[in-house]
Design a protein around this motif. Structure first.
Motif, short mmCIF file in Angstrom:
data_model
loop_
_atom_site.label_atom_id
_atom_site.label_comp_id
_atom_site.label_asym_id
_atom_site.label_seq_id
_atom_site.Cartn_x
_atom_site.Cartn_y
_atom_site.Cartn_z
N ASN A 37 0.81 -1.22 0.00
CA ASN A 37 0.00 0.00 0.00
C ASN A 37 0.84 1.27 0.00
O ASN A 37 0.29 2.37 0.02
CB ASN A 37 -0.95 0.01 1.19
CG ASN A 37 -2.13 -0.92 0.98
OD1 ASN A 37 -2.33 -1.44 -0.11
ND2 ASN A 37 -2.91 -1.15 2.02
N THR A 256 -2.76 -9.94 2.86
CA THR A 256 -4.16 -9.83 3.26
C THR A 256 -4.60 -11.10 3.99
O THR A 256 -4.02 -12.18 3.83
CB THR A 256 -5.07 -9.63 2.04
OG1 THR A 256 -5.04 -10.81 1.23
CG2 THR A 256 -4.65 -8.42 1.22
N TYR A 280 -12.31 -11.52 8.51
CA TYR A 280 -11.82 -10.23 7.99
C TYR A 280 -12.61 -9.86 6.74
O TYR A 280 -12.84 -10.70 5.86
CB TYR A 280 -10.34 -10.33 7.65
CG TYR A 280 -9.41 -10.32 8.85
CD1 TYR A 280 -8.51 -9.27 9.05
CD2 TYR A 280 -9.41 -11.35 9.78
CE1 TYR A 280 -7.65 -9.25 10.14
CE2 TYR A 280 -8.56 -11.35 10.88
CZ TYR A 280 -7.68 -10.29 11.04
OH TYR A 280 -6.83 -10.29 12.12
N TYR A 282 -13.07 -7.03 3.50
CA TYR A 282 -12.36 -6.04 2.70
C TYR A 282 -13.30 -5.35 1.73
O TYR A 282 -14.33 -5.91 1.32
CB TYR A 282 -11.24 -6.70 1.89
CG TYR A 282 -10.05 -7.15 2.70
CD1 TYR A 282 -8.91 -6.37 2.80
CD2 TYR A 282 -10.08 -8.38 3.38
CE1 TYR A 282 -7.82 -6.79 3.54
CE2 TYR A 282 -8.99 -8.80 4.13
CZ TYR A 282 -7.86 -8.00 4.21
OH TYR A 282 -6.78 -8.42 4.95
N LEU A 352 -8.98 -3.19 4.26
CA LEU A 352 -9.61 -3.87 5.38
C LEU A 352 -10.57 -2.95 6.12
O LEU A 352 -10.25 -1.79 6.39
CB LEU A 352 -8.52 -4.37 6.35
CG LEU A 352 -8.98 -5.13 7.58
CD1 LEU A 352 -9.69 -6.42 7.20
CD2 LEU A 352 -7.77 -5.44 8.47
N PRO A 354 -12.39 -2.01 9.53
CA PRO A 354 -12.22 -2.24 10.98
C PRO A 354 -13.57 -2.42 11.68
O PRO A 354 -14.08 -1.52 12.36
CB PRO A 354 -11.50 -0.97 11.45
CG PRO A 354 -12.00 0.10 10.52
CD PRO A 354 -12.22 -0.58 9.19
N GLN A 362 -9.06 -10.52 15.28
CA GLN A 362 -7.66 -10.10 15.35
C GLN A 362 -7.04 -10.40 16.71
O GLN A 362 -5.88 -10.84 16.80
CB GLN A 362 -7.56 -8.61 15.04
CG GLN A 362 -6.15 -8.09 14.90
CD GLN A 362 -6.16 -6.62 14.52
OE1 GLN A 362 -6.22 -5.76 15.38
NE2 GLN A 362 -6.11 -6.35 13.22
N HIS A 379 -1.29 -5.21 8.38
CA HIS A 379 -2.59 -4.70 8.80
C HIS A 379 -3.48 -5.76 9.44
O HIS A 379 -4.37 -5.42 10.22
CB HIS A 379 -3.32 -4.06 7.61
CG HIS A 379 -3.75 -5.04 6.57
ND1 HIS A 379 -2.97 -5.38 5.49
CD2 HIS A 379 -4.89 -5.77 6.45
CE1 HIS A 379 -3.61 -6.26 4.76
NE2 HIS A 379 -4.78 -6.53 5.31
N THR A 382 -3.11 -5.36 13.28
CA THR A 382 -3.20 -4.05 13.93
C THR A 382 -4.61 -3.48 13.83
O THR A 382 -5.21 -3.51 12.76
CB THR A 382 -2.22 -3.05 13.28
OG1 THR A 382 -2.62 -2.82 11.92
CG2 THR A 382 -0.80 -3.59 13.29
N ASP A 385 -5.07 0.68 10.68
CA ASP A 385 -4.40 0.36 9.41
C ASP A 385 -3.66 1.60 8.93
O ASP A 385 -4.00 2.21 7.92
CB ASP A 385 -5.42 -0.10 8.38
CG ASP A 385 -4.74 -0.61 7.10
OD1 ASP A 385 -3.50 -0.72 7.11
OD2 ASP A 385 -5.45 -0.87 6.12
N ASP A 386 -2.63 2.00 9.71
CA ASP A 386 -1.80 3.13 9.30
C ASP A 386 -0.35 2.67 9.24
O ASP A 386 0.00 1.59 9.70
CB ASP A 386 -1.97 4.33 10.24
CG ASP A 386 -1.63 4.00 11.69
OD1 ASP A 386 -0.91 3.02 11.94
OD2 ASP A 386 -2.09 4.73 12.59
N VAL A 390 1.54 -0.60 11.09
CA VAL A 390 2.04 -1.68 10.24
C VAL A 390 3.53 -1.90 10.49
O VAL A 390 3.99 -3.04 10.62
CB VAL A 390 1.75 -1.35 8.76
CG1 VAL A 390 2.58 -2.22 7.83
CG2 VAL A 390 0.26 -1.53 8.47
#
Length: 416
Positions: A37, A256, A280, A282, A352, A354, A362, A379, A382, A385-386, A390
């Motif tokens: 990303n 992912t 998860y 997306y 993703l 949250p 998670q 991600h 965590t 997702d920043d 990460v």
């Protein structure tokens, strides 16, 4: 030991960088370039020097990014930060989308600029409180926002539209996102903090390239998706899309949840992991670079560095870059009815969401970290997702695999 790292995004490359000189590392990346990303596009300039624009991570607020700051300093990029312009506008595209029948986010009355500004300030104040009070990660945005004394149209077209424009969902669906995961995007950092956002000159992807360059002993293979994984005595055998077979002592999955689920499905006794990773969710997003201001107001004086367009059920962003050779725009295109006339490039992401279900899964995933030689980074580990989170996840994995690594000494406060 020989460590197999699957995924050459920020987490995978940071893990390899931290393990350099301690373990042998193999990094397998399905795409032809590294970065994940961290994905930059380059627009040619009149003097032959291209300008980097961000299609993935746009930039980072350095006051929240101690780990990212330390990584860039460690790899020699600490003097490469440029401040990003601030300012956001909210616009309504006329005409509801036929895809949005029944969603109703653009029903009259329309939110005004003053209402949107006040709503964003209210969100910033409350988001800071959520962090201070450490509200549960599973508490949804709606559980807080619906208690606020605001008109329905302000909540739908302003408050929920803000995170919807980031995560690629409809504002009505943004209600079900984790408030605490959304909050840091908007929280007031306080009067003493530097609230500005910065990006790396030359593109955020340059961090990935620099990490890769500084792993001279790592074997990094591009265009090599993992097709099969099996246990071979006390090791793992990885078979990539070129047909090559690699024996490693431990595996770090930095990709992912969907891809990780396919990979662990090849191994026996991983039913709980597959169930966890199946929780998860997306969104598929498409970002494009274009030179026509098709999603901005007709009057140039009304343009802002960031514009959120409300159209039908959706809220999608356009960032404006005023370059020496002309204006260029980066827009979220996923649900647009009309595409840009002067498109330069585009790319797709899996982002993703949250949600409470994901965050519950998670927590279970982290309890299984390292079991049987399988580790997870990026991600999927965590709640935020920043880039900072990460990279922190890579620090956490490296601590488990190589606690004596000299490169870990800088990151004593990171807790992935």
């Amino acid at each position: 030991m020989r460590i197999g790292i699957i995924g050459a995004g920020a987490a995978g490359l940071a893990t390899a960088w931290l393990l350099e000189g301690v373990h042998d590392t193999l990094v397998l990346e399905a795409r032809e370039s590294v970065g994940g990303n961290l994905r930059s596009a380059y627009v040619p300039g009149g003097k032959g020097t291209p300008t980097a624009l961000e299609l993935g991570v746009q930039g980072i607020p350095l006051h929240l990014s101690t780990v990212a700051g330390e990584f860039t300093k460690s790899v020699g990029l600490e003097d490469r930060w440029d401040e990003l312009p601030t300012g956001c506008a909210l616009v309504h595209d006329d005409g509801p989308s036929p895809r949005s029948a029944g969603r109703g986010v653009n029903a009259a009355p329309r939110v005004t600029a003053d209402e949107a500004r006040a709503a964003e300030e209210l969100l910033a104040s409350h988001a800071a409180d959520w962090e201070r009070q450490e509200i549960p990660w599973t508490a949804t945005l709606a559980e807080s926002v619906e208690l606020w004394d605001l008109p329905r149209h302000v909540k739908d077209q302003a408050l929920y539209a803000l995170p919807a424009s980031v995560f690629g969902c409809a504002p009505v669906d943004a209600r079900n996102l984790s408030a605490r995961a959304v909050g840091p995007l908007y929280a007031d950092p306080g009067p003493e903090a530097d609230a500005r956002t910065y990006r790396l000159r030359g593109g955020m992807q340059s961090l990935a390239w620099q990490l890769a360059r500084q792993c001279p002993s790592a074997q990094i293979v591009h265009g090599a998706a993992v097709r099969r994984v099996r246990r071979s005595n006390s090791q793992f055998e990885l078979v990539d899309s070129h047909g090559a077979r690699h024996l490693v002592d431990a595996v770090v999955l930095a990709l992912t949840a969907e891809s990780a689920r396919c990979i662990v499905g090849e191994l026996g006794g991983t039913g709980p992991l597959r169930r966890i990773l199946g929780a998860y969710d997306y969104n598929d997003l498409v970002y494009g670079v274009h030179s026509d201001p098709c999603y901005l107001p007709a009057e140039r004086g009304e343009w802002a560095p960031m514009t959120i367009s409300l159209h039908g059920a959706w809220a999608e962003t356009t960032s404006w870059h005023e370059l020496p050779d002309g204006d260029v725009f980066v827009s979220l295109l996923t649900h647009r009815e009309t595409m840009p006339r002067a498109s330069l490039t585009s790319t797709a992401f899996r982002l993703l969401l949250p949600t409470p279900a994901m965050l519950t899964a998670q927590a279970e995933l982290l309890r299984l970290q390292g079991e049987g030689g399988l580790y997870f980074a990026g991600h999927i580990t965590t709640p935020l997702d920043d880039l900072d989170s990460v990279l922190s996840s890579a620090v956490a994995v490296a601590r488990r695999l190589a606690p004596g690594s000299p490169r870990l000494a800088t990151f004593t406060g990171a807790d992935g």
